[in-house]
Design a protein around this motif. Structure first.
Motif, PDB file in Angstrom:
ATOM      1  N   LYS A 105       0.829  -1.227   0.000  1.00 33.10           N
ATOM      2  CA  LYS A 105       0.000   0.000   0.000  1.00 33.10           C
ATOM      3  C   LYS A 105       0.844   1.250   0.000  1.00 33.10           C
ATOM      4  O   LYS A 105       0.443   2.282  -0.536  1.00 33.10           O
ATOM      5  N   ILE A 158      -8.900   0.104   9.368  1.00 30.90           N
ATOM      6  CA  ILE A 158      -8.128  -0.442   8.244  1.00 30.90           C
ATOM      7  C   ILE A 158      -6.676  -0.703   8.622  1.00 30.90           C
ATOM      8  O   ILE A 158      -5.839  -0.878   7.752  1.00 30.90           O
ATOM      9  N   ASN A 159      -6.389  -0.733   9.915  1.00 32.81           N
ATOM     10  CA  ASN A 159      -5.060  -1.190  10.345  1.00 32.81           C
ATOM     11  C   ASN A 159      -5.256  -2.240  11.428  1.00 32.81           C
ATOM     12  O   ASN A 159      -5.792  -1.955  12.499  1.00 32.81           O
ATOM     13  N   GLY A 160      -4.839  -3.469  11.122  1.00 25.93           N
ATOM     14  CA  GLY A 160      -5.053  -4.579  12.050  1.00 25.93           C
ATOM     15  C   GLY A 160      -4.231  -4.453  13.315  1.00 25.93           C
ATOM     16  O   GLY A 160      -4.701  -4.737  14.419  1.00 25.93           O
ATOM     17  N   THR A 161      -2.979  -4.001  13.164  1.00 24.21           N
ATOM     18  CA  THR A 161      -2.092  -3.868  14.326  1.00 24.21           C
ATOM     19  C   THR A 161      -2.677  -2.878  15.330  1.00 24.21           C
ATOM     20  O   THR A 161      -2.740  -3.154  16.539  1.00 24.21           O
ATOM     21  N   TYR A 188       1.777  -9.058  12.188  1.00 20.75           N
ATOM     22  CA  TYR A 188       0.756  -8.100  11.742  1.00 20.75           C
ATOM     23  C   TYR A 188       1.368  -6.754  11.375  1.00 20.75           C
ATOM     24  O   TYR A 188       0.864  -6.054  10.516  1.00 20.75           O
ATOM     25  N   ALA A 189       2.439  -6.382  12.084  1.00 22.01           N
ATOM     26  CA  ALA A 189       2.950  -5.007  11.967  1.00 22.01           C
ATOM     27  C   ALA A 189       3.782  -4.835  10.704  1.00 22.01           C
ATOM     28  O   ALA A 189       4.314  -5.799  10.137  1.00 22.01           O
ATOM     29  N   GLU A 190       3.887  -3.594  10.255  1.00 24.17           N
ATOM     30  CA  GLU A 190       4.774  -3.261   9.142  1.00 24.17           C
ATOM     31  C   GLU A 190       6.225  -3.420   9.587  1.00 24.17           C
ATOM     32  O   GLU A 190       6.521  -3.418  10.795  1.00 24.17           O
ATOM     33  N   ASP A 196       2.197   1.708  11.562  1.00 27.37           N
ATOM     34  CA  ASP A 196       0.909   1.241  12.099  1.00 27.37           C
ATOM     35  C   ASP A 196       0.396   2.197  13.175  1.00 27.37           C
ATOM     36  O   ASP A 196      -0.737   2.659  13.110  1.00 27.37           O
ATOM     37  N   ASP A 201       0.146   3.792   7.819  1.00 24.82           N
ATOM     38  CA  ASP A 201      -0.353   2.639   7.057  1.00 24.82           C
ATOM     39  C   ASP A 201      -1.844   2.818   6.733  1.00 24.82           C
ATOM     40  O   ASP A 201      -2.275   2.586   5.603  1.00 24.82           O
ATOM     41  N   LYS A 205      -3.791   3.227   3.043  1.00 22.76           N
ATOM     42  CA  LYS A 205      -4.968   2.450   2.605  1.00 22.76           C
ATOM     43  C   LYS A 205      -6.143   3.372   2.296  1.00 22.76           C
ATOM     44  O   LYS A 205      -6.882   3.157   1.332  1.00 22.76           O
ATOM     45  N   GLY A 300      -7.543  -8.306   9.003  1.00 17.49           N
ATOM     46  CA  GLY A 300      -6.900  -7.187   8.329  1.00 17.49           C
ATOM     47  C   GLY A 300      -5.410  -7.376   8.135  1.00 17.49           C
ATOM     48  O   GLY A 300      -4.757  -6.545   7.519  1.00 17.49           O
ATOM     49  N   ALA A 301      -4.847  -8.440   8.682  1.00 19.02           N
ATOM     50  CA  ALA A 301      -3.405  -8.688   8.537  1.00 19.02           C
ATOM     51  C   ALA A 301      -3.158 -10.174   8.791  1.00 19.02           C
ATOM     52  O   ALA A 301      -4.049 -10.898   9.235  1.00 19.02           O
TER      53      ALA A 301
HETATM   54  N1  HSE Z   1       0.541  -3.723   9.217  1.00 18.32           N
HETATM   55  C1  HSE Z   1      -0.700  -3.827   8.524  1.00 18.32           C
HETATM   56  C2  HSE Z   1      -1.826  -3.874   9.537  1.00 18.32           C
HETATM   57  C3  HSE Z   1      -0.727  -5.084   7.692  1.00 18.32           C
HETATM   58  O1  HSE Z   1      -1.568  -4.139  10.706  1.00 18.32           O
HETATM   59  O2  HSE Z   1      -2.983  -3.614   9.163  1.00 18.32           O
HETATM   60  C4  HSE Z   1      -1.946  -5.201   6.829  1.00 18.32           C
HETATM   61  O3  HSE Z   1      -1.994  -4.239   5.833  1.00 18.32           O
END
Ligand code: HSE
Ligand code: NDP
Length: 434
Positions: A105, A158-161, A188-190, A196, A201, A205, A300-301
């Motif tokens: 993204k 829209i951020n899972g973390t 999950y994290a970038e 995040d 992030d 998105k 989401g991740a």
């Molecule tokens: N780091 C992103 C999140 C991964 O936690 O949403 C999914 O795009």
């Protein structure tokens, strides 16, 4: 038809998920793609490091450009992340006429306008379903399913973390830094987790969603972006006392001739749908003028969940290579459709809610439960309303999970008891996911 050959750039969380799903679902994928799809090559910085997937038959390169340029790679799947070198690799694939699938993204939000222009000029597809909301097919929903609407708003987690962190802080009172470390361990994290927690992030998105929703160029720099570092356990508790949940939202709204684009921690009334979406789940509500509000939620991740979206793009590209209707009416190509036996309803299994009206007499419960026991049905929960005057007693219960035929025989036997006052009311209890 010869197989479609995939080259993977990156064997991290998502890359390994893509390989696992390929191993598990090869046959389903081929039926839907209309041809076999094989991963021939992949790249990683450290090719020798063991991976959590079966790499048998996949050539591993240290140089991702070698994969892009390989003669046995038809489609390039970019899962490295970041703007460079991912951007240069993607451009090289487009220049070589190879379709690209990416989950990146950051690259799409910040460099997508130029990428799509170059890809259109070269007639090469660049697909990015996995770039937004992990496994939720939100781009397809917006771009295809809602294409007849004027989109007025897109609002979502829209951020899972970030959602994982806020949920664990809220439910267990765990400190921010501890939960972040756990989200990193879970993949999950970038690579840079500040993306995040600082909302970058989510802003990437949101940029993508807004461009598709409103038909505007990608405008990452125009997104107002606030993160969740300042949220304390105390804020979460106070918000809860007031009947709210704190969620990190991406918000894109049409306002007259303009749009609002913002990522912010936000209080939501606890009864709102988005307030109830917890953990690594994402959820997006899209408002269209014709359809009204529609909602989408899911992981989401995570490796396999994101691989689900990556594979949907690969399958689209495989379908495109064969002419005719891009998406077969029943998803599988006609030769891939197979009849499946449909299980008779009597053999289906579920738990049941039973409501019985019975005489208010001693021994009634024993008579009922012994019939249930005779049919191998146990009672998970039971409630009896106290009878008033000469009214009958009402008993409600939830049974264990049983075959439909078992519960029908048992409830018929209960209804035939002399103490029964009418038929047994029965509803199935469904646990989604069972
Ligand atoms: N780091 C992103 C999140 C991964 O936690 O949403 C999914 O795009
Ligand atoms: P990882 O960091 O887990 O994996 C990155 C992979 O790329 C690794 O295999 C790494 O090699 C390789 N790599 C990293 N830097 C370079 C470089 N400079 N040159 C060549 N190869 C490199 O990332 P993820 O799998 O988590 O994410 C991949 C992409 O998917 C990102 O764009 C991310 O934003 C996106 N995404 C991630 C999701 C997730 O849940 N993780 C969900 C949705 C999208 P090595 O393994 O040897 O270190």
């Amino acid at each position: 038809m010869v197989p479609l050959r995939i080259g993977l750039l990156g064997l991290g969380t998502v890359g390994q998920g893509v390989v696992r799903v390929a191993r598990r679902n090869a046959e389903e994928i081929a039926r839907r793609a209309g041809r076999e799809v094989v991963i021939t090559a992949a790249s990683a910085r450290d090719p020798a490091r063991p991976r959590d997937c079966d790499l048998d038959g996949i050539r591993i390169e240290a140089d991702p450009m070698a994969v892009v340029q390989a003669g046995d790679v038809d489609v390039v799947v970019e899962l490295i992340g970041g703007v460079e070198p991912a951007g240069a690799l993607l451009r090289a694939a487009v220049d070589a006429g190879k379709p690209v699938v990416t989950a990146n993204k950051a690259l799409i939000a910040e460099g997508g306008n130029a990428i799509f222009e170059a890809a259109a000029a070269a007639g090469v597809p660049v697909a990015f379903e996995a770039a937004v909301a992990g496994g939720i097919p939100i781009i397809k929903a917006l771009r295809e399913g809602l294409a007849g609407n004027r989109i007025d708003a897109v609002v979502g987690i829209i951020n899972g973390t970030g959602n994982y962190i806020l949920t664990r802080m809220q439910d267990e009172g765990i400190a921010f830094d501890d939960v972040l470390a756990e989200a990193q361990r879970l993949g999950y994290a970038e690579a840079d987790p500040s993306f995040d927690v600082d909302g970058v992030d989510a802003a990437h998105k949101l940029t993508i969603l807004a461009a598709i929703a409103f038909g505007m160029p990608l405008a990452f720099d125009a997104v107002t972006c606030e993160g969740i570092r300042g949220i304390t356990n105390h804020d979460i508790e106070l918000a809860r006392q007031l009947g709210y949940r704190i969620k990190h939202l991406g918000i894109a709204k049409r306002r007259g001739d303009a749009v609002e684009l913002r990522v912010q921690p936000t209080l939501l009334p606890e009864t709102e749908l988005l307030a109830k979406v917890d953990g690594v789940l994402n959820a997006v509500v899209i408002s269209g003028d014709a359809v009204g509000d529609t909602g989408y939620f899911g992981p989401g991740a995570g490796g396999d969940a994101t691989a689900s979206a990556v594979w949907s793009d690969i399958i689209d590209i495989a379908r495109d290579t064969q002419g005719g209707a891009r998406v077969p009416a029943l998803s599988a190509h006609p030769e891939g459709i197979r009849a499946l036996p449909v299980r008779p309803i009597a053999e289906t299994r579920s738990s049941h809610y039973l409501r019985l009206q019975v005489a208010d007499e001693a021994g009634v419960l024993r008579a009922i439960t012994s019939i249930l026991a005779d049919h191998d049905i146990s009672v998970e929960a039971i409630y009896q309303r106290e009878p008033r005057g000469d009214q009958d007693a009402v008993i409600a219960m939830i049974t264990s999970v049983v075959r439909e035929s078992q519960i029908i025989e048992a409830t018929d036997a209960i209804a035939a008891l002399p103490i029964a006052r009418g038929p047994v009311n029965r509803l199935r209890v469904e646990h989604p996911g069972d």
